[in-house]
Motif scaffolding. Sequence first.
Motif, PDB file in Angstrom:
ATOM      1  N   TRP A 176      22.437  10.088  -2.196  1.00  0.00           N
ATOM      2  CA  TRP A 176      22.863  10.011  -0.797  1.00  0.00           C
ATOM      3  C   TRP A 176      22.154   8.844  -0.129  1.00  0.00           C
ATOM      4  CZ3 TRP A 176      20.379  10.072   3.904  1.00  0.00           C
ATOM      5  CH2 TRP A 176      21.181  10.293   5.041  1.00  0.00           C
ATOM      6  N   TRP A 177      22.910   8.050   0.623  1.00  0.00           N
ATOM      7  CA  TRP A 177      22.360   6.960   1.420  1.00  0.00           C
ATOM      8  C   TRP A 177      22.779   7.171   2.873  1.00  0.00           C
ATOM      9  CZ3 TRP A 177      24.095   6.297  -3.481  1.00  0.00           C
ATOM     10  CH2 TRP A 177      23.293   5.580  -4.374  1.00  0.00           C
ATOM     11  N   GLY A 178      21.870   6.932   3.806  1.00  0.00           N
ATOM     12  CA  GLY A 178      22.283   7.062   5.194  1.00  0.00           C
ATOM     13  C   GLY A 178      21.137   7.119   6.171  1.00  0.00           C
ATOM     14  N   ASP A 179      21.494   7.410   7.420  1.00  0.00           N
ATOM     15  CA  ASP A 179      20.567   7.464   8.549  1.00  0.00           C
ATOM     16  C   ASP A 179      19.939   8.851   8.615  1.00  0.00           C
ATOM     17  OD1 ASP A 179      19.390   7.561  11.124  1.00  0.00           O
ATOM     18  OD2 ASP A 179      20.788   6.036  11.847  1.00  0.00           O
ATOM     19  N   VAL A 180      18.606   8.900   8.671  1.00  0.00           N
ATOM     20  CA  VAL A 180      17.900  10.178   8.729  1.00  0.00           C
ATOM     21  C   VAL A 180      17.484  10.512  10.159  1.00  0.00           C
ATOM     22  CG1 VAL A 180      15.961  11.489   7.728  1.00  0.00           C
ATOM     23  CG2 VAL A 180      17.145   9.799   6.355  1.00  0.00           C
ATOM     24  N   GLY A 181      17.792   9.628  11.113  1.00  0.00           N
ATOM     25  CA  GLY A 181      17.555   9.955  12.510  1.00  0.00           C
ATOM     26  C   GLY A 181      16.355   9.264  13.123  1.00  0.00           C
ATOM     27  N   LEU A 182      16.034   9.681  14.358  1.00  0.00           N
ATOM     28  CA  LEU A 182      14.934   9.106  15.133  1.00  0.00           C
ATOM     29  C   LEU A 182      13.741  10.062  15.162  1.00  0.00           C
ATOM     30  CD1 LEU A 182      16.891   7.757  18.249  1.00  0.00           C
ATOM     31  CD2 LEU A 182      16.075   6.421  16.291  1.00  0.00           C
ATOM     32  N   ILE A 183      12.538   9.478  15.240  1.00  0.00           N
ATOM     33  CA  ILE A 183      11.312  10.256  15.427  1.00  0.00           C
ATOM     34  C   ILE A 183      10.595   9.689  16.646  1.00  0.00           C
ATOM     35  CG2 ILE A 183       9.205  11.142  14.385  1.00  0.00           C
ATOM     36  CD1 ILE A 183      10.236  10.201  11.680  1.00  0.00           C
ATOM     37  N   PRO A 184      10.579  10.377  17.781  1.00  0.00           N
ATOM     38  CA  PRO A 184       9.851   9.859  18.955  1.00  0.00           C
ATOM     39  C   PRO A 184       8.362   9.711  18.656  1.00  0.00           C
ATOM     40  CG  PRO A 184      11.330  11.653  19.559  1.00  0.00           C
ATOM     41  CD  PRO A 184      11.272  11.640  18.061  1.00  0.00           C
ATOM     42  N   ALA A 265       5.613   0.254  20.325  1.00  0.00           N
ATOM     43  CA  ALA A 265       5.751   0.165  21.780  1.00  0.00           C
ATOM     44  C   ALA A 265       5.730   1.534  22.451  1.00  0.00           C
ATOM     45  CB  ALA A 265       7.048  -0.561  22.133  1.00  0.00           C
ATOM     46  N   ALA A 266       5.374   1.527  23.733  1.00  0.00           N
ATOM     47  CA  ALA A 266       5.456   2.739  24.550  1.00  0.00           C
ATOM     48  C   ALA A 266       6.900   3.229  24.585  1.00  0.00           C
ATOM     49  CB  ALA A 266       4.963   2.439  25.960  1.00  0.00           C
ATOM     50  N   ASN A 267       7.064   4.551  24.549  1.00  0.00           N
ATOM     51  CA  ASN A 267       8.386   5.197  24.622  1.00  0.00           C
ATOM     52  C   ASN A 267       9.286   4.869  23.428  1.00  0.00           C
ATOM     53  OD1 ASN A 267       7.766   6.238  27.288  1.00  0.00           O
ATOM     54  ND2 ASN A 267       8.129   4.152  28.042  1.00  0.00           N
ATOM     55  N   SER A 268       8.684   4.396  22.346  1.00  0.00           N
ATOM     56  CA  SER A 268       9.488   4.017  21.182  1.00  0.00           C
ATOM     57  C   SER A 268       9.715   5.208  20.257  1.00  0.00           C
ATOM     58  CB  SER A 268       8.802   2.889  20.404  1.00  0.00           C
ATOM     59  OG  SER A 268       7.547   3.319  19.895  1.00  0.00           O
ATOM     60  N   SER A 269      10.639   5.011  19.330  1.00  0.00           N
ATOM     61  CA  SER A 269      10.913   5.980  18.269  1.00  0.00           C
ATOM     62  C   SER A 269      11.024   5.232  16.951  1.00  0.00           C
ATOM     63  CB  SER A 269      12.225   6.730  18.526  1.00  0.00           C
ATOM     64  OG  SER A 269      12.148   7.550  19.670  1.00  0.00           O
ATOM     65  N   LEU A 270      10.651   5.913  15.869  1.00  0.00           N
ATOM     66  CA  LEU A 270      10.945   5.358  14.556  1.00  0.00           C
ATOM     67  C   LEU A 270      12.411   5.618  14.254  1.00  0.00           C
ATOM     68  CD1 LEU A 270       7.964   6.240  12.180  1.00  0.00           C
ATOM     69  CD2 LEU A 270       8.327   4.201  13.582  1.00  0.00           C
ATOM     70  N   SER A 271      13.095   4.593  13.802  1.00  0.00           N
ATOM     71  CA  SER A 271      14.509   4.699  13.453  1.00  0.00           C
ATOM     72  C   SER A 271      14.639   4.609  11.939  1.00  0.00           C
ATOM     73  CB  SER A 271      15.298   3.572  14.129  1.00  0.00           C
ATOM     74  OG  SER A 271      16.659   3.626  13.765  1.00  0.00           O
ATOM     75  N   LEU A 272      14.955   5.748  11.312  1.00  0.00           N
ATOM     76  CA  LEU A 272      15.057   5.813   9.845  1.00  0.00           C
ATOM     77  C   LEU A 272      16.509   5.537   9.462  1.00  0.00           C
ATOM     78  CD1 LEU A 272      12.876   9.000   9.203  1.00  0.00           C
ATOM     79  CD2 LEU A 272      12.171   6.677   9.802  1.00  0.00           C
ATOM     80  N   THR A 273      16.842   4.265   9.414  1.00  0.00           N
ATOM     81  CA  THR A 273      18.251   3.876   9.358  1.00  0.00           C
ATOM     82  C   THR A 273      18.841   3.824   7.958  1.00  0.00           C
ATOM     83  OG1 THR A 273      17.509   1.575   9.402  1.00  0.00           O
ATOM     84  CG2 THR A 273      18.178   2.553  11.497  1.00  0.00           C
ATOM     85  N   ALA A 274      18.033   3.645   6.938  1.00  0.00           N
ATOM     86  CA  ALA A 274      18.598   3.435   5.601  1.00  0.00           C
ATOM     87  C   ALA A 274      17.755   4.153   4.563  1.00  0.00           C
ATOM     88  CB  ALA A 274      18.698   1.944   5.280  1.00  0.00           C
TER      89      ALA A 274
END
Length: 320
Positions: A176-184, A265-274
């Motif tokens: 499976w390949w894909g986006d696993v979502g955001l982590i604030p 950065a402040a108010n950022s999230s990790l984006s697990l895109t791939a």
Amino acid sequence: MNVGGPLGSRASALRLVWLVPVFAGFFTPAAIRGQSGASPGDITFTKDIAPILQRSCQPCHRPDGVAPMPLVTYEQVRPWAREMKMRTSLGPKAGVMPPWFVEKDIGIQKFKNDPSLSDEEIAKIVKWADSGASRGNPADMPASLNFDDSDNWTIGEPDLVLKSKEVTVPATGPDWWGDVGLIPTGLTEDRYVSAVEVREVNDIPKGGTIKTVGGRYAFHHMTYSSIVPGQRDSASAEETATTWPIHEVGRNADIFPPEAGRLLAANSSLSLTAGHIHPNGRETKAHLEFGFKFFPKGYKPLFRRSSRIRRSKSFMLTPR
């Protein structure tokens, strides 16, 4: 009736004369050396090969390590002698062991924790495999290494740990390949990162029962960045977004130079895109943990990474 006595004939007696030297050959010093180890000057496992394995192979090839088979004892290593000869002789290209793809005559040559083998070490492995892969004198065997296989972070206790959502991977099925979502991140102010380490946490039992690298993990790799969600202005997004080193099975922590910390950065999230997730033969629950170490508050980097494309033929990097 036996003609010619117990040996049957003069011809039989002559055959015995030929057989005696043949059988005696099994008890020559060379044969005895093959059983007990080797003569002085020969390449042996205990004296020559084990030190190479300890430095360049056992960090991965050990019980419960990330590599498929342990290469610690003679009994574990001997069946792989021919394969070791082939893999270590491939040069800086895919498949070489240990994995190291830096040309030996181009560019920077001095690297910290460089596991690559010298020409002399490769030649020793070749000669050892071709000459019977003897054990050698047990007294020459170096002391076993002690590895920390605990769940401790190699960068020390992180200042911030972020966890991805847990995934359940079936025992069998397609990758499976894909986006696993955001982590604030939960940060209320900008912080600059001095080190980042990513590890997989799963319910696969330890104990040496898994025989392949893929069998120990569910995540093959993960490409990720940090962004400020909802930031529509492209210039602002450029300033606050950061790409991070890709997570791969077996990757060490990434340590950033004091002059070039990376922004979280402040108010950022990790984006697990791939992400790339694969079945490993048993149903597995797994998630990733991202550990960040920060520079002190008030720190400003001398240099900043930029994703902007420079169209001029030449440019200079200047401190910010």
